[in-house]
Enzyme design. Structure first.
Site, mmCIF file in Angstrom:
data_model
loop_
_atom_site.group_PDB
_atom_site.id
_atom_site.type_symbol
_atom_site.label_atom_id
_atom_site.label_comp_id
_atom_site.label_asym_id
_atom_site.label_seq_id
_atom_site.Cartn_x
_atom_site.Cartn_y
_atom_site.Cartn_z
ATOM 1 N N GLU A 1 -0.918 10.851 -1.483
ATOM 2 C CA GLU A 1 -2.019 9.875 -1.245
ATOM 3 C C GLU A 1 -2.161 10.070 0.226
ATOM 4 O OE1 GLU A 1 0.446 9.226 -3.227
ATOM 5 O OE2 GLU A 1 -0.640 8.574 -5.191
ATOM 6 N N PHE B 1 5.672 -3.911 -12.596
ATOM 7 C CA PHE B 1 5.991 -2.534 -12.396
ATOM 8 C C PHE B 1 4.672 -1.898 -11.390
ATOM 9 C CE2 PHE B 1 5.062 2.060 -13.582
ATOM 10 C CZ PHE B 1 6.240 2.748 -12.953
ATOM 11 N N GLN B 2 5.154 -1.113 -10.316
ATOM 12 C CA GLN B 2 4.250 -0.475 -9.434
ATOM 13 C C GLN B 2 3.161 -1.664 -8.871
ATOM 14 O OE1 GLN B 2 2.312 2.876 -11.021
ATOM 15 N NE2 GLN B 2 3.982 4.255 -10.203
ATOM 16 N N LYS C 1 -6.241 -3.914 -12.941
ATOM 17 C CA LYS C 1 -6.896 -3.112 -14.128
ATOM 18 C C LYS C 1 -7.504 -4.049 -14.963
ATOM 19 C CE LYS C 1 -4.636 0.403 -16.647
ATOM 20 N NZ LYS C 1 -3.370 0.987 -17.056
ATOM 21 N N MET D 1 6.546 17.943 21.936
ATOM 22 C CA MET D 1 6.184 16.835 22.872
ATOM 23 C C MET D 1 7.196 16.099 23.149
ATOM 24 S SD MET D 1 3.650 15.923 24.906
ATOM 25 C CE MET D 1 2.112 16.164 24.330
#
Lengths: 239, 611
Positions: free
Chosen positions: B96, B158-159, B208, B521
């Site tokens: 993602e 969940f999630q 959802k 760097m």
């Protein structure tokens, strides 16, 4: 002033990828300076910018999450906040958030501008003195000297909300100074608990508290006058 | 003035199937007259019911969205199901974070909001870096995240992650979709808000049930909320005052910030500079806003900007800053920033005025519009002669050239690779980068001529931005426009899994890794400020990137010597698909000039011993 001293003996290339050019100390540099707020100052006479207390009023859309957006903004930008109160206004679906902040002049400016950027915020303004300001405090003190407690409560035009053999709870309203004094006065009885609301404020006279604010046109008081409850995750039916 | 106090009674419509046979005639209170509802007579396709997700996709289609970047998952599945029937090209990314950077870069190149989507929980949290990046660089982007059903929100399901809570500090605004009827309008508003005024990322969290439920709502309108109306034109008095300051200047300097690019104001800004002969420096995000081969252009200022840009900014007496936020990498210590300059600050965001540097002449409005206002107001007859100042700026160019040596007996110099690549590509080629030394060389040693050809991570400094950004840029660019990613060994390893996406989509991108086997760097700073204690900076454990590329199915090259550089670049550019060149460059090369953190721009160091 010109930096016209291009030398032939440019600094030798060093293996770590140095560049040619006049060394820092051989270049001209202006004398001017800015202070921490980025304001040009006389380098000879710099004063520490003063902090002051300001009351900022924000008119907001009364939607879930608005309070956490405002408080999140304050913690994220390290604004120095003393209190925050919130409640409905005359307009259905609007709320007023009153903030007391202690900041420098440019800090207060940033507070207002950053608040105004939040999407649910409709209007923001500092409530200049002279403003009408008030705060409420609940004090729970020991109940073994009820008559004296009552006298002090009267002196501060307060009310007794609860009195029992062991504790007495009183309510005092007024400006910050009055509340501070009252709290001091009650110390002699032994204060068990305190709850203070923080200041809320309105502009005096017919000056709108936030610029361009107008009263609601409803002839009825807004329903549901509970204070903004803030939970991003409740059922959010848009009104 | 008949007072109507009709309280619309909320119809507690059960979420059951609203039977179409039932006439949906509301028993209207006779007082209700002017229903301001849009006439809902657009017939739904066939007689199929529409879900919230379909309404959302229709909204994006109506807004002209052509591509989006995301990763599937449980809570976002209804939206993906709706995309199954859509013409919008969905690009499945490997991670993602890749989706958010690709969407960001897509938006930068195309000049419209990029769209990324992810599922709830870990999907949403993986977007966070890219959203924060877009927020720091004011890039228009819309993130759509799945969420557990409303009824389960708050139960630690969940999630489940409090996505609106997590992203509140890094979005311009975010939304929690309440139901299927409003989700379209909400996404439309998020889209409009992302690109209006000062651009930025917005996010819509989609439980959802809101995407699965049926709705007969029309596709959402792409409109900003009523409380949001950025000012377009500056007040004429303020413009006049600023114009007088410019006319009276001895040493005026234009500073173009990222807002010049975001506001599509390059033409107006260039016109203003050339008409009055005012030298120009840019910030890093504004690279390309002024052609760097133009006489008036001094390239970019700041920590690793050119010596001449930093000299000009230090010595100017009127600084006209357009769409810039005076980031600390640009200003160095504020106390020594343009210390003798009156500042004219043009910005669309009032909060940027005097945030970091005090503006003597604040001008709020759209960059192009306000620059034109000032341009019109500044009269050439009344200005001082700036010839000497321009000459001074030119002499600084002579005095502090960006150069480097290429000793035969030392490893390949990274700057040489950047220049060879610039040489081999077209003028309008797009460069994306990661963050670090390679990014600075890509900015210093490549000549940029147009806006939106430099695509990088500035404010947040996100290592790993380069490759997914190249993917996003590839989808947004013209077909005949080349896209190259100049990356570092450290940055490439942060998102290299996205190479599989480039292979799958057969994207013609060329990835050039300036591999010095260091997180360079950091190594440079350790050498300069930490007595050379190179803790965790050695990257000699990197894989062989050419072989890795081949494993992904891309074309891989490895180069060690000067005489292979041009030919390999040629071959990689000609390859029709993604190619990776692993350039083994000199591990000791450092980035100069350098203004140390909090230092004075005019005292930039040209070598380590000057730090």
């Amino acid at each position: 002033m010109s930096g016209e001293d291009a030398t032939d003996d440019q600094s030798a290339q060093n293996p770590s990828g140095g560049m040619p050019g006049t060394a820092p100390d051989d270049r001209p540099h202006p004398d001017g300076r800015r202070n921490e707020q980025g304001i040009r100052i006389d380098p000879e006479a710099e004063a520490e910018p003063r902090r002051r207390t300001a009351v900022v009023s924000a008119l907001v859309e009364h939607e879930p999450g608005v309070l956490s957006r405002v408080s999140g903004l304050f913690s994220r930008r390290r604004f120095n906040i003393e209190s925050l109160t919130v409640g409905p206004t005359t307009v259905d679906g609007h709320a007023r958030i009153t903030l007391v902040v202690e900041e420098t002049e440019s800090g207060i400016d940033q507070v207002e501008k950053q608040l105004a950027k939040l999407k649910p915020v409709i209007q923001v303004g500092e409530v200049d003195d002279p403003a009408v300001r008030a705060e409420l405090v609940l004090l729970k003190v020991r109940g073994d000297r009820p008559d004296e407690v009552h006298a002090i409560t009267q002196m501060y035009e307060g009310q007794t909300l609860d009195a029992g053999p062991r504790t007495i709870t009183v309510q005092i309203t007024g400006d910050q100074q009055k509340i501070d004094d009252a709290v001091d006065a009650f110390r002699q009885f032994g204060i068990i608990e305190i709850a203070r609301t923080g200041q809320t404020a309105l502009a005096r006279g017919d000056t709108p508290t936030t610029p361009g604010e107008e009263p609601g046109h409803s002839t009825q008081p807004p329903e549901d006058p509970h204070s903004a409850e803030d939970s991003e995750t409740t059922d959010t039916t848009e009104n | 003035m008949s007072e109507r106090t009709v309280h619309p009674v909320p119809h507690d419509a059960d979420e059951g199937e609203a039977n179409a046979t039932e006439p949906t005639e509301e028993p209207t209170e006779s007082a209700v007259a002017d229903s301001n509802e849009p006439n809902a007579t657009t017939e739904p396709t066939a007689d199929e019911p529409t879900t919230g997700a379909q309404s959302l996709v229709s909204t994006l289609e109506a807004a002209g969205v052509e591509a989006m970047f995301g990763v599937q998952g449980g809570a976002i599945m209804p939206v993906y199901d709706a995309l199954f029937d859509s013409d919008i090209h969905h690009v499945t990314m490997a991670h993602e974070q890749g989706a958010s950077h690709a969407a960001d870069a897509y938006g930068v190149v195309k000049g419209e909001p990029g769209i990324c989507l992810a599922t709830s929980g870990p999907g949403a949290t993986n977007l966070v870096t890219g959203i924060a990046d877009a927020n720091m660089d004011s890039d228009a982007m819309v993130a759509l995240t799945g969420q557990v059903p409303s009824g389960m929100v708050g139960s630690d399901a969940f999630q489940e992650t409090d996505t609106t809570g997590v992203t509140a500090p890094i979005t311009k605004h975010n939304y929690f979709a309440g139901d299927a009827d409003t989700v379209g309008d909400m996404v439309g508003e998020a889209f409009a808000l992302a690109e209006t005024g000062r651009p930025g990322p917005t996010l819509v969290d989609l439980p959802k049930d809101a995407t699965l439920a049926e709705t007969d709502a029309d596709p959402g309108r792409t409109e900003t909320p009523d409380t949001y109306s950025p000012q377009t034109e500056a007040e004429s008095d303020a413009v006049a005052a600023a114009a007088r300051a410019v006319e009276g200047a001895e040493k005026p300097l234009l500073l173009f910030g990222g807002g010049v690019v975001k506001g599509d104001a390059c033409e107006e800004a260039r016109q203003f500079a050339t008409e009055h002969g005012i030298p120009v420096v840019t910030t890093m995000p504004a690279i390309g806003s002024m052609p760097e081969d133009h006489d008036l252009c001094l390239s970019w200022a700041g920590m690793h900007g050119t010596g001449y840009a930093n000299m000009a900014i230090t010595h100017c007496d009127v600084l006209i800053a357009v769409g810039c936020r005076f980031d600390d990498r640009l200003t160095g210590g504020v106390d020594t920033f343009a210390p003798e300059a009156e500042v004219v600050h043009i910005d669309i965001d009032p909060a940027e005025i005097s945030k970091n540097v005090h503006a003597d002449y604040p001008l709020i409005g759209d960059a192009g519009t306000v620059v034109e206002q000032v341009d019109t107001e500044v009269s050439p007859e009344d200005t001082n002669d700036w010839g000497a100042w321009r000459e001074q700026c030119s002499s600084w160019k002579e005095e502090f050239p960006l150069t480097y040596d290429t000793p035969e007996d030392e490893p390949l110099k990274p700057q040489f690779v950047v220049e060879a690549l610039d040489e081999a590509t077209d003028d309008d080629a797009i460069v994306t980068t990661g963050v670090g030394q390679h990014q600075m060389w890509a900015a210093q040693f490549w000549t940029y001529r147009s806006p939106r050809t430099w695509v990088s991570s500035h404010g947040l400094g996100t290592m790993g931005y380069g490759l997914p950004a190249a993917i996003g840029a590839r989808f947004a660019a013209d077909d005949d426009q080349q896209v190259v990613c100049i990356d570092g060994d450290g940055s490439f390893q942060m998102t290299m899994q996205e190479l599989s996406v480039a292979v799958r989509e057969n994207l013609d991108i060329t990835v050039v890794i300036l591999n010095n086997e260091y997180i360079g760097m950091v190594r440079q700073w350790q050498d300069a400020f930490f007595e050379g204690r190179r803790m965790a900076a050695e990257y000699d454990w990197c894989p062989e990137f050419d072989k890795l590329a081949e494993a992904f199915g891309a074309k891989g090259f490895a180069v060690d010597d000067y005489d292979e550089v041009a030919d390999t670049i040629e071959e990689a550019l000609a390859y029709d698909g993604p190619s990776v060149i692993d350039f083994h460059v000199d591990p000791g090369t450092n980035v100069y000039p350098m203004v140390p953190s909090g230092g004075a721009n005019g005292k930039f160091a040209l070598s380590e011993d000057q730090l």
